[in-house]
Structures are given as C-alpha cells and as structure tokens.
Design an enzyme around this catalytic site. Structure first.
Site, PDB file in Angstrom:
ATOM      1  N   GLU A 177       0.858  -1.192   0.000  1.00 53.38           N
ATOM      2  CA  GLU A 177       0.000   0.000   0.000  1.00 53.38           C
ATOM      3  C   GLU A 177       0.893   1.241   0.000  1.00 53.38           C
ATOM      4  OE1 GLU A 177      -2.581   2.852  -0.062  1.00 53.38           O
ATOM      5  OE2 GLU A 177      -3.262   0.773  -0.271  1.00 53.38           O
ATOM      6  N   CYS A 182     -13.582  -0.949  -9.109  1.00 53.37           N
ATOM      7  CA  CYS A 182     -14.685   0.006  -9.025  1.00 53.37           C
ATOM      8  C   CYS A 182     -14.952   0.689 -10.359  1.00 53.37           C
ATOM      9  CB  CYS A 182     -14.397   1.055  -7.946  1.00 53.37           C
ATOM     10  SG  CYS A 182     -12.851   1.946  -8.182  1.00 53.37           S
TER      11      CYS A 182
END
Length: 432
Positions: free
Chosen positions: A293, A387
């Site tokens: 991340e 998404c």
C-alpha cells in the site's frame, strides 16, 4: 454553407434539441445522435424521446454533452426522482434516480458487458446484484465529503463541474450523516467537510483542510460469512461506503481464491488490510501474506490492524515501484524535455512466486506493466476487485496477453442511484 451528412451539425451550449435516446454509456449518460454528432445525455433513459439542452460543446469535437429537460415519450422504467436535487443543473452525485432501481441494475449490467466486449473482446454474462439490505437504494452512503461554497454553505458538486450546489439533504447519505447537522452549519474558511458514520462508534465530522494529526480514527467491524474482524481507519481514509460492501467482497474473494494453509498470498493496493487479514486467516502461520500500500496513513492503520497475524508483512510503496516497474519521470521544469525512465529495484520483501493474489487498485486500474508483473508470479488464481468496469476490462486484456483467462465475474450495486458499479473477477492460468 450547407452541412453535409458527414459533417456534424454545429451546436453550442444552451441549444435545445430533440433526441431519440439510444443505449446507456459508461459514466451515467445515454447515447443519442443529432445530425451526425454524438450527444451524451444525462437524465434520460434508453428508448425515450426528449428535449435536451446542450451543456458542453467544444469546437472540433464530434460529441457534445446535454441534459434532458423535457421527456416527450417516457420509458416504462422512468420514475419520479426521489431527490429534488437530482435534476438538470443541480447535484451531479446521482445519475439514475429517474430510473426504477431494478432497471438501474440492468443499465449497469449493460455497461459492464459493453466494456468487456469493446476493451477485452469478451462476451460476458453478468448481472449486477444488489447488496444485502438494499431495498430502496437510499440511505446507504456512510462516508460523504461535502464541498463548501464561498458563503460557507456545505453542498455537493454539479455534474462534471467544480460548482457547489448547496443542499439541505442527501437521500443516499446514511441518516447518521445528516443527523450531525453538517448541512445546517457555517463552514466558512474550509474547502470541504467530511462525515464518516462507521459501523461502530460515533459519527465524526472532519473539516478540510485538517492537520494529519487531527484526523480522527474510526472503527469498522466486518462480519462476513467467511471472515470477521475489526479495523481502525482514518475518517478521511478509504473504506467501502456501503455498509454491506466490505463483507460481501471479502466473502467473494475468499470463495474465488480458496486460500489454503501454507500458501503465499499478495494483497496489492491493500488499504488498511481488509483482504490481507482474511487471507492471513486462511493461509495460517505456515503461510505468508505480503500487503502493499502506498498511502502512509493507510499503511499505519494496516500495521495495527494486522498486528495479530504473524504471517503478514506490510510494505509501504506504490505497487508498480514494488515490482520495479519503470515509470516515466519528467527531468527538470521544461515541458519540452522528453521523459526519462526512473530505474527501480524490486522490493526485497516482494516474492518472486505467489499462490494467490488480490488486486484492488484505484479507479484507474492496475495497468499493463503491473498486470504483466502479477502474471509473472505464476499464481494459481488472481482476484481483481474493481470500481471501474472499463479499467477492469482493459486489464483483463492485459492479463490475457500474459496467459491468464477470465474464469468468473460478479458485479454488485455498491453505489445505488449512481453509475458506479463494483466488479470482482477471477483469473486463472491458461485457456481462452
């Protein structure tokens, strides 16, 4: 001078035209044509005849954008929008309030299929599914960022606009968000104000700008069928905004990957560690999970959230950097200079092989280079949480070039009333 059939008609902002509305397009528009020019229309539905007013027109472009301002021949799926701000010239947050909820999901399914056909050359059978407990499509959004106008009033942005539309309510917001009174207060001096209504604890209001140290942390509880856990998340950090989304997506990833004890797993774009925790429980102490991340706040949260799992290693950095992918970088301030490559070394904690991989990239997707590096890991299964269906379809083509086929695809209505849709895809080695 006459306009030839091959020359698009001249249109200007403010022009009103009659249109026969065609299919839905990605982004919350429907497609129509006017004298050779493509028109992307909001607030319309396929099959309708409408009057539309041009909202964006640029010289040389073969398309314009417009808003439906009068319906001459309505679709049988048209309903009265429940929110008075879901109208031309007002809030741009919702795209489909004028469509019955089941039909909204049909439109989104058509978009997913079209993107896969166009960008991945695949005919996919997929139907957008509702999330648990979502019967009306309203009251689901647990995190909302309200913009602030020059008078200090909180509101929402117009479609494709920086203009702030002051509102006194938002029907898709969780009622706890509105109960804070955020829309009744004077926010002069702030750029925006974020509200987070977590699954545990009090709802918090965070003015923006806000110092990093002042941003509160909230607690989110995930109670899925295959996994349960508690996560600390910045009130302004990323977390799924639909209350049923996180649990549904964890269950789907676990089902698709079926992680086994002792396996090595990668969680790429790991956020605060949701999928990494679920993977860690499956692979056990004999396995290994590497979570990558880039956001420093998310990494700090992930370190705490994953502390109970000795098999997890959290790596701070961009995913492409961790793989040693070279990115173009400008040399000096002059725009005329050609980009030079930034040479990177693969992160030493990133394994050369993996058994299963989770990809959960931002809206822009993973991209060709990351897809190739993921494929080079030789994983038996890759779960891709997306998404944006166009980015997923594009990356599906990249993974296919690298030897991975689309084995399964599910789509979920995690953002009712909007054009957004969440897809989860499973990729496996070989085959067509």
């Amino acid at each position: 001078m006459s306009t030839s059939p091959t020359t698009p008609a001249a249109l200007a902002v403010g022009d009103v035209i009659a249109l026969d509305i065609g299919p839905v397009a990605h982004g919350g528009f429907c497609v129509a044509r006017h004298e050779g020019r493509v028109v992307f229309v909001r607030h319309a539905l396929p099959g309708e005849r409408v009057h539309a007013q041009v909202t964006q027109a640029r010289e040389g472009q073969r398309f314009v954008r417009a808003d439906c301002i009068e319906v001459l021949d309505p679709s049988p799926h048209r309903v009265a929008a429940p929110c008075r701000y879901a109208a031309p010239g007002l809030c741009g947050g919702c795209d489909f309030q004028h469509a019955a909820l089941p039909y909204q999901r049909e439109l989104k399914s058509a978009v997913v299929r079209e993107q896969f056909s166009r960008l991945a050359a695949l005919d996919v059978e997929v139907e957008v599914e509702p999330l648990s407990g979502d019967d009306t499509g309203l009251g689901w959004r647990t995190r909302v960022e309200f913009a602030v106008d020059e008078t200090g009033r909180a509101g929402l942005r117009g479609s494709r606009s920086h203009e702030v539309v002051p509102v006194d309510s938002c029907l898709i917001a969780d009622p706890r968000v509105l109960a804070t009174g955020v829309l009744d207060q004077d926010w002069s001096g702030e750029l925006a104000v974020d509200v987070a209504a977590p699954s545990q604890g009090d709802t918090v209001v965070v003015p923006v700008p806000s110092g990093e140290s002042d941003t509160p942390v909230v607690t989110e509880r995930v109670a899925a069928q295959s996994f349960s856990g508690t996560f600390e998340v910045s009130a302004r950090g990323f977390w799924q905004v639909h209350p049923a989304a996180a649990g549904t997506f964890v269950d789907m990833v676990n089902q698709m990957l079926d992680p086994q004890p002792g396996e090595t797993a990668l969680d790429l774009y790991a956020g605060v560690g949701l999928f990494a925790a679920a993977l860690a429980e499956r692979v056990g102490e004999s396995g290994k999970v590497i979570a990558v991340e880039s956001d420093s706040e998310a990494v700090a949260s992930a370190a705490g959230n994953l502390a109970a799992y000795p098999s997890v290693v959290v790596v701070r950095g961009r995913v492409d950097d961790a793989f040693g992918v070279q990115r173009a970088q400008r040399s000096g301030p002059a725009r005329s200079r050609a980009p030079r490559s930034r040479k990177l070394r693969r992160h030493p904690l990133l394994p050369l092989r993996a058994d299963v991989v989770v990809l959960d990239p931002p809206r822009t997707g993973a991209g060709r280079d990351v897809a190739a590096q993921v494929a080079a890991l030789g994983a038996r299964a890759i779960a891709y949480v997306a998404c944006d269906p166009s980015a997923l379809a594009r990356d599906t083509a990249f993974l296919a070039q690298a030897g991975y086929r689309l084995a399964a695809l599910r789509a979920f209505d995690a953002f009712p009333m909007t054009h957004h849709v969440e897809c989860i895809a499973l990729f496996e080695k070989g085959g067509a």
